[in-house]
Design a protein around this motif. Structure first.
Motif, PDB file in Angstrom:
ATOM      1  N   GLN A  81       1.491  -6.760  -0.025  1.00 31.03           N
ATOM      2  CA  GLN A  81       1.440  -7.851  -0.940  1.00 31.03           C
ATOM      3  C   GLN A  81      -0.120  -8.304  -1.260  1.00 31.03           C
ATOM      4  OE1 GLN A  81       3.950  -9.489  -2.628  1.00 31.03           O
ATOM      5  NE2 GLN A  81       4.826  -7.798  -1.332  1.00 31.03           N
ATOM      6  N   PRO A  82      -0.539  -8.775  -2.197  1.00 28.32           N
ATOM      7  CA  PRO A  82      -2.132  -8.878  -2.567  1.00 28.32           C
ATOM      8  C   PRO A  82      -2.405 -10.135  -1.542  1.00 28.32           C
ATOM      9  CG  PRO A  82      -0.593  -9.236  -4.732  1.00 28.32           C
ATOM     10  CD  PRO A  82       0.514  -8.932  -3.558  1.00 28.32           C
ATOM     11  N   ALA A  83      -3.670 -10.020  -1.418  1.00 31.83           N
ATOM     12  CA  ALA A  83      -4.438 -10.879  -0.277  1.00 31.83           C
ATOM     13  C   ALA A  83      -4.251 -12.511  -0.559  1.00 31.83           C
ATOM     14  CB  ALA A  83      -5.747 -10.586  -0.114  1.00 31.83           C
ATOM     15  N   GLU A  84      -3.834 -12.884  -1.951  1.00 32.32           N
ATOM     16  CA  GLU A  84      -3.916 -14.202  -2.216  1.00 32.32           C
ATOM     17  C   GLU A  84      -2.485 -14.671  -1.813  1.00 32.32           C
ATOM     18  OE1 GLU A  84      -6.222 -12.048  -5.479  1.00 32.32           O
ATOM     19  OE2 GLU A  84      -4.321 -11.757  -4.362  1.00 32.32           O
ATOM     20  N   ARG A  85      -1.660 -14.031  -1.456  1.00 30.79           N
ATOM     21  CA  ARG A  85      -0.423 -14.590  -0.677  1.00 30.79           C
ATOM     22  C   ARG A  85      -0.454 -14.749   0.605  1.00 30.79           C
ATOM     23  NH1 ARG A  85       5.094 -12.172  -2.423  1.00 30.79           N
ATOM     24  NH2 ARG A  85       5.874 -14.328  -2.159  1.00 30.79           N
ATOM     25  N   GLU A  86       0.008 -16.162   0.927  1.00 33.15           N
ATOM     26  CA  GLU A  86       0.066 -16.340   2.348  1.00 33.15           C
ATOM     27  C   GLU A  86       1.312 -16.773   3.036  1.00 33.15           C
ATOM     28  OE1 GLU A  86      -2.805 -19.792   2.361  1.00 33.15           O
ATOM     29  OE2 GLU A  86      -4.385 -18.812   1.657  1.00 33.15           O
ATOM     30  N   MET A  93       8.173 -17.443   5.009  1.00 31.69           N
ATOM     31  CA  MET A  93       8.103 -16.849   3.645  1.00 31.69           C
ATOM     32  C   MET A  93       6.639 -16.954   2.958  1.00 31.69           C
ATOM     33  SD  MET A  93      11.263 -16.608   3.076  1.00 31.69           S
ATOM     34  CE  MET A  93      11.454 -16.074   1.742  1.00 31.69           C
ATOM     35  N   MET A  94       6.352 -16.413   1.948  1.00 33.01           N
ATOM     36  CA  MET A  94       5.093 -16.351   1.240  1.00 33.01           C
ATOM     37  C   MET A  94       4.690 -17.146   0.160  1.00 33.01           C
ATOM     38  SD  MET A  94       4.278 -12.351   1.600  1.00 33.01           S
ATOM     39  CE  MET A  94       5.950 -11.894   1.126  1.00 33.01           C
ATOM     40  N   THR A  95       3.586 -17.633  -0.174  1.00 28.21           N
ATOM     41  CA  THR A  95       3.199 -18.673  -1.250  1.00 28.21           C
ATOM     42  C   THR A  95       3.222 -17.303  -2.548  1.00 28.21           C
ATOM     43  OG1 THR A  95       1.033 -18.228  -0.939  1.00 28.21           O
ATOM     44  CG2 THR A  95       1.738 -20.041  -0.028  1.00 28.21           C
ATOM     45  N   MET A  96       3.401 -17.955  -3.626  1.00 31.31           N
ATOM     46  CA  MET A  96       3.241 -17.316  -4.952  1.00 31.31           C
ATOM     47  C   MET A  96       2.298 -17.802  -5.836  1.00 31.31           C
ATOM     48  SD  MET A  96       4.828 -14.789  -6.495  1.00 31.31           S
ATOM     49  CE  MET A  96       6.394 -14.210  -6.083  1.00 31.31           C
ATOM     50  N   ALA A 101      -4.579 -10.638  -7.739  1.00 26.09           N
ATOM     51  CA  ALA A 101      -5.052  -9.282  -8.014  1.00 26.09           C
ATOM     52  C   ALA A 101      -3.993  -8.397  -7.690  1.00 26.09           C
ATOM     53  CB  ALA A 101      -6.403  -8.993  -7.252  1.00 26.09           C
ATOM     54  N   TRP A 102      -3.322  -7.972  -8.523  1.00 27.94           N
ATOM     55  CA  TRP A 102      -1.987  -6.947  -8.381  1.00 27.94           C
ATOM     56  C   TRP A 102      -2.377  -5.533  -7.539  1.00 27.94           C
ATOM     57  CZ3 TRP A 102       1.952  -9.809  -8.368  1.00 27.94           C
ATOM     58  CH2 TRP A 102       2.203 -10.821  -9.027  1.00 27.94           C
ATOM     59  N   GLY A 103      -3.498  -5.207  -7.716  1.00 29.08           N
ATOM     60  CA  GLY A 103      -4.049  -3.846  -7.063  1.00 29.08           C
ATOM     61  C   GLY A 103      -2.871  -2.864  -6.888  1.00 29.08           C
ATOM     62  N   LYS A 104      -2.721  -2.160  -5.693  1.00 31.53           N
ATOM     63  CA  LYS A 104      -1.909  -1.259  -5.462  1.00 31.53           C
ATOM     64  C   LYS A 104      -0.380  -1.300  -6.015  1.00 31.53           C
ATOM     65  CE  LYS A 104      -0.883  -2.702  -0.828  1.00 31.53           C
ATOM     66  NZ  LYS A 104      -0.912  -2.528   0.638  1.00 31.53           N
ATOM     67  N   LEU A 105       0.016  -2.538  -6.194  1.00 28.55           N
ATOM     68  CA  LEU A 105       1.449  -2.810  -6.797  1.00 28.55           C
ATOM     69  C   LEU A 105       1.488  -2.283  -8.090  1.00 28.55           C
ATOM     70  CD1 LEU A 105       2.221  -6.242  -5.170  1.00 28.55           C
ATOM     71  CD2 LEU A 105       3.078  -4.088  -4.397  1.00 28.55           C
ATOM     72  N   THR A 106       0.582  -2.100  -8.735  1.00 30.46           N
ATOM     73  CA  THR A 106       0.671  -1.927 -10.216  1.00 30.46           C
ATOM     74  C   THR A 106       0.658  -0.126 -10.313  1.00 30.46           C
ATOM     75  OG1 THR A 106      -1.637  -1.355 -10.430  1.00 30.46           O
ATOM     76  CG2 THR A 106      -0.810  -3.425 -11.102  1.00 30.46           C
ATOM     77  N   LYS A 107       0.465   0.457  -9.316  1.00 28.87           N
ATOM     78  CA  LYS A 107       0.812   2.000  -9.149  1.00 28.87           C
ATOM     79  C   LYS A 107       1.948   2.461  -8.239  1.00 28.87           C
ATOM     80  CE  LYS A 107      -4.130   2.245  -8.867  1.00 28.87           C
ATOM     81  NZ  LYS A 107      -5.118   1.517  -7.862  1.00 28.87           N
ATOM     82  N   MET A 108       2.966   1.280  -7.947  1.00 31.82           N
ATOM     83  CA  MET A 108       3.949   1.848  -7.266  1.00 31.82           C
ATOM     84  C   MET A 108       5.160   2.182  -7.920  1.00 31.82           C
ATOM     85  SD  MET A 108       3.064   1.842  -3.780  1.00 31.82           S
ATOM     86  CE  MET A 108       1.598   2.288  -3.956  1.00 31.82           C
ATOM     87  N   TYR A 151       7.906  -9.287 -11.737  1.00 37.80           N
ATOM     88  CA  TYR A 151       7.675  -9.792 -13.124  1.00 37.80           C
ATOM     89  C   TYR A 151       6.129 -10.136 -13.152  1.00 37.80           C
ATOM     90  CZ  TYR A 151       7.667 -13.973 -16.145  1.00 37.80           C
ATOM     91  OH  TYR A 151       7.613 -14.651 -17.325  1.00 37.80           O
ATOM     92  N   GLY A 152       5.568 -10.487 -12.222  1.00 34.44           N
ATOM     93  CA  GLY A 152       4.068 -10.668 -12.185  1.00 34.44           C
ATOM     94  C   GLY A 152       3.509  -9.348 -12.592  1.00 34.44           C
ATOM     95  N   VAL A 153       3.794  -8.513 -11.737  1.00 33.32           N
ATOM     96  CA  VAL A 153       3.086  -7.045 -11.931  1.00 33.32           C
ATOM     97  C   VAL A 153       3.222  -6.549 -13.487  1.00 33.32           C
ATOM     98  CG1 VAL A 153       2.999  -4.590 -11.470  1.00 33.32           C
ATOM     99  CG2 VAL A 153       3.051  -6.370  -9.642  1.00 33.32           C
ATOM    100  N   LEU A 154       4.441  -6.805 -14.173  1.00 35.16           N
ATOM    101  CA  LEU A 154       4.732  -6.375 -15.488  1.00 35.16           C
ATOM    102  C   LEU A 154       3.941  -7.302 -16.621  1.00 35.16           C
ATOM    103  CD1 LEU A 154       8.641  -5.786 -15.221  1.00 35.16           C
ATOM    104  CD2 LEU A 154       7.002  -4.128 -16.093  1.00 35.16           C
ATOM    105  N   ARG A 155       3.957  -8.656 -16.204  1.00 33.99           N
ATOM    106  CA  ARG A 155       3.239  -9.498 -17.301  1.00 33.99           C
ATOM    107  C   ARG A 155       1.772  -9.258 -17.017  1.00 33.99           C
ATOM    108  NH1 ARG A 155       7.698  -9.112 -17.185  1.00 33.99           N
ATOM    109  NH2 ARG A 155       9.332 -10.154 -18.088  1.00 33.99           N
ATOM    110  N   SER A 156       1.104  -8.608 -15.843  1.00 35.65           N
ATOM    111  CA  SER A 156      -0.205  -8.533 -15.761  1.00 35.65           C
ATOM    112  C   SER A 156      -0.815  -7.364 -16.807  1.00 35.65           C
ATOM    113  CB  SER A 156      -0.452  -7.943 -14.294  1.00 35.65           C
ATOM    114  OG  SER A 156      -0.252  -6.628 -14.128  1.00 35.65           O
ATOM    115  N   GLY A 157       0.157  -6.561 -17.322  1.00 37.50           N
ATOM    116  CA  GLY A 157      -0.149  -5.416 -18.000  1.00 37.50           C
ATOM    117  C   GLY A 157      -1.220  -4.340 -17.404  1.00 37.50           C
ATOM    118  N   GLU A 158      -1.013  -4.566 -16.026  1.00 35.80           N
ATOM    119  CA  GLU A 158      -1.926  -3.497 -15.405  1.00 35.80           C
ATOM    120  C   GLU A 158      -1.000  -2.205 -14.905  1.00 35.80           C
ATOM    121  OE1 GLU A 158      -4.067  -5.593 -12.363  1.00 35.80           O
ATOM    122  OE2 GLU A 158      -4.657  -7.190 -13.646  1.00 35.80           O
TER     123      GLU A 158
END
Length: 160
Positions: A81-86, A93-96, A101-108, A151-158
């Protein structure tokens, strides 16, 4: 298989297909990390990947049951997960956050990426529905979390 599962699963599958389409349906891609990954996933990847014969989950358990598939799955998912999720201590569970910063998830994309997560959730679902477990809330929470991230990764456009 999975056709009669809750609507959440169908939405996740659709988000996954949209993600792969946005990436251009690559066969190869960066390898997803394996930190904490359930051993069944690693065994499947190194054992010839027979899709018609999913691995048997040895100890399904629940979040917090050390060594269980569920607990290992969540540890693995958290490591991706991105560092922003705690992690929320009370629930595991994790926060949303709204912004990440989607980072590596955009390439997976491709067989080394989110396909592993999808397969691992599918196998988990097979166990839940085959054995008639009454409480499928852990699996449903995982499905919802992955759907939210895709959903977030797709909407990021990255997506790359």
């Amino acid at each position: 298989m999975g056709a009669n599962w809750p609507e959440d699963w169908a939405r996740l599958v659709n988000e996954y297909i949209d993600f792969e389409a946005a990436a251009g349906y690559p066969d190869e891609g960066p390898r997803m990390g394996g930190d904490g990954r359930p051993s069944e996933v690693g065994e499947f990847l190194t054992g010839g990947q027979k899709w018609h014969s999913p691995p048997k989950i040895r100890k399904l358990g629940k979040l917090g049951d050390k060594g269980s598939y569920t607990d290992n799955w969540w540890m693995w998912w958290q490591s991706l997960q991105p560092a922003e999720r705690e992690v929320v201590e009370e629930t595991g569970m994790m926060t949303m956050p709204m912004e990440m910063a989607w980072g590596k998830l955009t390439k997976m994309s491709g067989r080394n990426g989110f396909l592993q997560v999808m397969a691992s959730l599918f196998w988990w679902g097979l166990e839940e529905f085959r054995d008639g477990h009454k409480d499928k809330s852990g699996w449903a929470a995982a499905v919802g979390d992955v759907e939210g991230i895709l959903y977030g990764v797709l909407r990021s456009g990255e997506v790359q």
